[in-house]
Design a protein around this motif. Structure first.
Motif, PDB file in Angstrom:
ATOM      1  N   ASP A 286      13.569 -48.501  -7.176  1.00 15.87           N
ATOM      2  CA  ASP A 286      13.657 -48.127  -5.844  1.00 15.87           C
ATOM      3  C   ASP A 286      13.202 -46.661  -5.974  1.00 15.87           C
ATOM      4  OD1 ASP A 286      15.166 -50.189  -5.047  1.00 15.87           O
ATOM      5  OD2 ASP A 286      17.307 -49.178  -4.740  1.00 15.87           O
ATOM      6  N   LEU A 287      13.205 -45.943  -6.775  1.00 18.01           N
ATOM      7  CA  LEU A 287      12.409 -44.636  -6.578  1.00 18.01           C
ATOM      8  C   LEU A 287      10.829 -44.863  -6.724  1.00 18.01           C
ATOM      9  CD1 LEU A 287      14.487 -42.562  -8.920  1.00 18.01           C
ATOM     10  CD2 LEU A 287      14.073 -42.039  -6.599  1.00 18.01           C
ATOM     11  N   ASP A 288      10.490 -46.040  -7.541  1.00 15.17           N
ATOM     12  CA  ASP A 288       9.040 -46.195  -7.470  1.00 15.17           C
ATOM     13  C   ASP A 288       8.640 -46.435  -5.902  1.00 15.17           C
ATOM     14  OD1 ASP A 288       8.869 -45.913 -10.276  1.00 15.17           O
ATOM     15  OD2 ASP A 288       8.989 -47.937 -10.829  1.00 15.17           O
ATOM     16  N   ARG A 289       9.278 -47.392  -5.322  1.00 16.94           N
ATOM     17  CA  ARG A 289       9.177 -48.013  -3.991  1.00 16.94           C
ATOM     18  C   ARG A 289       9.039 -46.713  -3.226  1.00 16.94           C
ATOM     19  NH1 ARG A 289      13.015 -52.460  -5.546  1.00 16.94           N
ATOM     20  NH2 ARG A 289      11.782 -54.105  -6.083  1.00 16.94           N
ATOM     21  N   ILE A 290      10.019 -45.816  -3.157  1.00 16.17           N
ATOM     22  CA  ILE A 290       9.944 -44.830  -2.269  1.00 16.17           C
ATOM     23  C   ILE A 290       8.796 -44.071  -2.479  1.00 16.17           C
ATOM     24  CG2 ILE A 290      11.105 -42.570  -1.782  1.00 16.17           C
ATOM     25  CD1 ILE A 290      13.939 -44.076  -2.164  1.00 16.17           C
TER      26      ILE A 290
ATOM     27  N   GLU B 158      14.727 -37.677  -6.848  1.00 17.80           N
ATOM     28  CA  GLU B 158      15.858 -37.942  -7.686  1.00 17.80           C
ATOM     29  C   GLU B 158      17.028 -36.960  -7.611  1.00 17.80           C
ATOM     30  OE1 GLU B 158      14.034 -40.134 -11.653  1.00 17.80           O
ATOM     31  OE2 GLU B 158      13.244 -37.930 -11.401  1.00 17.80           O
ATOM     32  N   ASP B 159      16.587 -35.697  -7.644  1.00 22.20           N
ATOM     33  CA  ASP B 159      17.627 -34.313  -7.623  1.00 22.20           C
ATOM     34  C   ASP B 159      18.474 -34.632  -6.402  1.00 22.20           C
ATOM     35  OD1 ASP B 159      16.804 -33.679 -10.056  1.00 22.20           O
ATOM     36  OD2 ASP B 159      15.901 -32.054  -9.228  1.00 22.20           O
ATOM     37  N   ALA B 160      17.752 -35.006  -5.273  1.00 20.60           N
ATOM     38  CA  ALA B 160      18.552 -35.238  -3.819  1.00 20.60           C
ATOM     39  C   ALA B 160      19.676 -36.153  -4.135  1.00 20.60           C
ATOM     40  CB  ALA B 160      17.479 -35.434  -2.692  1.00 20.60           C
ATOM     41  N   LEU B 161      19.303 -37.406  -4.635  1.00 16.45           N
ATOM     42  CA  LEU B 161      20.155 -38.429  -4.631  1.00 16.45           C
ATOM     43  C   LEU B 161      21.226 -38.249  -5.717  1.00 16.45           C
ATOM     44  CD1 LEU B 161      17.462 -41.383  -4.440  1.00 16.45           C
ATOM     45  CD2 LEU B 161      19.383 -40.621  -2.749  1.00 16.45           C
ATOM     46  N   LEU B 162      20.970 -37.487  -6.700  1.00 24.07           N
ATOM     47  CA  LEU B 162      22.225 -36.896  -7.625  1.00 24.07           C
ATOM     48  C   LEU B 162      23.303 -35.983  -7.263  1.00 24.07           C
ATOM     49  CD1 LEU B 162      20.106 -36.457 -10.952  1.00 24.07           C
ATOM     50  CD2 LEU B 162      21.658 -38.298 -10.229  1.00 24.07           C
TER      51      LEU B 162
ATOM     52  N   CYS C 166      23.636 -37.434  -0.556  1.00 26.77           N
ATOM     53  CA  CYS C 166      22.379 -38.173   0.199  1.00 26.77           C
ATOM     54  C   CYS C 166      22.159 -39.492   0.105  1.00 26.77           C
ATOM     55  CB  CYS C 166      21.091 -37.387  -0.728  1.00 26.77           C
ATOM     56  SG  CYS C 166      20.902 -35.777  -0.544  1.00 26.77           S
ATOM     57  N   HIS C 167      21.479 -40.282   0.940  1.00 23.30           N
ATOM     58  CA  HIS C 167      21.841 -41.767   0.995  1.00 23.30           C
ATOM     59  C   HIS C 167      20.116 -42.382   1.205  1.00 23.30           C
ATOM     60  CE1 HIS C 167      25.915 -41.125   1.413  1.00 23.30           C
ATOM     61  NE2 HIS C 167      25.594 -40.138   2.244  1.00 23.30           N
ATOM     62  N   TYR C 168      19.771 -43.306   1.046  1.00 16.65           N
ATOM     63  CA  TYR C 168      18.607 -43.934   1.042  1.00 16.65           C
ATOM     64  C   TYR C 168      18.768 -45.276   1.633  1.00 16.65           C
ATOM     65  CZ  TYR C 168      18.478 -46.393  -3.261  1.00 16.65           C
ATOM     66  OH  TYR C 168      18.530 -47.262  -4.489  1.00 16.65           O
ATOM     67  N   HIS C 169      17.664 -45.871   2.384  1.00 17.26           N
ATOM     68  CA  HIS C 169      17.585 -47.170   2.653  1.00 17.26           C
ATOM     69  C   HIS C 169      16.288 -47.756   2.664  1.00 17.26           C
ATOM     70  CE1 HIS C 169      19.101 -50.880   4.525  1.00 17.26           C
ATOM     71  NE2 HIS C 169      17.881 -50.597   5.450  1.00 17.26           N
TER      72      HIS C 169
ATOM     73  N   SER D 254       8.415 -56.933  -0.432  1.00 14.17           N
ATOM     74  CA  SER D 254       7.471 -55.824  -0.545  1.00 14.17           C
ATOM     75  C   SER D 254       8.275 -54.757   0.258  1.00 14.17           C
ATOM     76  CB  SER D 254       6.117 -56.125  -0.238  1.00 14.17           C
ATOM     77  OG  SER D 254       5.466 -57.010  -1.023  1.00 14.17           O
ATOM     78  N   ALA D 255       8.351 -53.546  -0.290  1.00 12.05           N
ATOM     79  CA  ALA D 255       8.904 -52.511   0.691  1.00 12.05           C
ATOM     80  C   ALA D 255       7.579 -52.066   1.684  1.00 12.05           C
ATOM     81  CB  ALA D 255       8.890 -51.054  -0.427  1.00 12.05           C
ATOM     82  N   THR D 256       8.314 -51.693   2.649  1.00 13.04           N
ATOM     83  CA  THR D 256       7.411 -51.462   4.000  1.00 13.04           C
ATOM     84  C   THR D 256       7.784 -49.894   4.469  1.00 13.04           C
ATOM     85  OG1 THR D 256       8.817 -52.398   5.610  1.00 13.04           O
ATOM     86  CG2 THR D 256       6.961 -53.694   4.628  1.00 13.04           C
ATOM     87  N   GLY D 257       9.111 -49.574   4.192  1.00 16.27           N
ATOM     88  CA  GLY D 257       9.585 -48.330   4.852  1.00 16.27           C
ATOM     89  C   GLY D 257      10.970 -47.859   4.190  1.00 16.27           C
ATOM     90  N   PHE D 258      11.215 -46.489   4.244  1.00 11.80           N
ATOM     91  CA  PHE D 258      12.586 -45.896   3.936  1.00 11.80           C
ATOM     92  C   PHE D 258      12.722 -44.705   4.603  1.00 11.80           C
ATOM     93  CE2 PHE D 258       9.546 -43.146   1.867  1.00 11.80           C
ATOM     94  CZ  PHE D 258      10.403 -41.802   1.628  1.00 11.80           C
ATOM     95  N   PHE D 259      14.280 -44.505   4.350  1.00 10.23           N
ATOM     96  CA  PHE D 259      14.557 -43.085   4.864  1.00 10.23           C
ATOM     97  C   PHE D 259      15.368 -42.545   3.739  1.00 10.23           C
ATOM     98  CE2 PHE D 259      18.225 -45.657   6.907  1.00 10.23           C
ATOM     99  CZ  PHE D 259      19.178 -44.927   6.258  1.00 10.23           C
ATOM    100  N   LEU D 260      15.489 -41.213   3.704  1.00  9.21           N
ATOM    101  CA  LEU D 260      16.529 -40.638   2.939  1.00  9.21           C
ATOM    102  C   LEU D 260      17.289 -39.515   3.557  1.00  9.21           C
ATOM    103  CD1 LEU D 260      17.336 -39.682  -0.114  1.00  9.21           C
ATOM    104  CD2 LEU D 260      15.552 -37.767  -0.025  1.00  9.21           C
TER     105      LEU D 260
END
Length: 156
Positions: A7-11, A33-37, A41-44, A58-64
């Motif tokens: 997921d980090l790779d995709r982001i 990574e630090d934010a998610l720890l 913090c949340h992501y999608h 395939s990943a097309t978008g995200f938010f944090l």
């Protein structure tokens, strides 16, 4: 909240493709990574159908985002350039709103540089400017750019 490394790779892949390097706005992998720890913090991540990403898509978008008292702050938001202007940004903002509402937020916040092309999307979604920080961002060429803070109420 920790995330799988894929997921980090995709982001990171989306962010590198989507963020203009002239402004230096992309975060490093370590910053994400630090934010998610931190835990608030949340992501999608969404796929090419605007749905929650599965391993086979395939990943097309995200938010944090980061949850605070009755607020959710959008920290990072990106749609891969190949998928812009196809409704993916709106799908992400709807998901963010629903998730934030479930976490008790009453409004969404975000900050971005003046003249960010995403401003029209945010305004169409109901975000309004509530503050300005003159010269807050520095472009790679040394130009100083204002930061604008936006807020959007979350309807119950």
């Amino acid at each position: 909240m920790t995330s799988p490394s894929d997921d980090l790779d995709r982001i990171m892949s989306i962010m590198i493709a989507a963020f203009d390097p002239a402004y230096g706005e992309a975060w490093t992998r370590r910053q994400v990574e630090d934010a998610l720890l931190i835990g608030n913090c949340h992501y999608h991540i969404i796929d090419e159908n605007g749905l929650c990403l599965s391993d086979s898509t395939s990943a097309t978008g995200f938010f944090l985002s980061r949850t605070g008292y009755e607020e959710e702050e959008l920290l990072l938001f990106a749609v891969h350039p190949d998928f812009r202007r196809k409704g993916f940004g709106g799908a992400l903002l709807k998901e963010l709103t629903a998730a934030a509402r479930n976490r008790g937020a009453q409004r969404l916040l975000l900050e971005m540089r003046h003249n960010n092309p995403a401003e029209s999307l945010y305004r169409a979604f109901g975000f309004e400017p509530i503050g300005r920080r003159p010269g807050y961002y520095r472009a790679r060429n040394g130009e100083r750019l204002d930061a604008i803070t936006f807020a959007c109420p979350i309807k119950r």
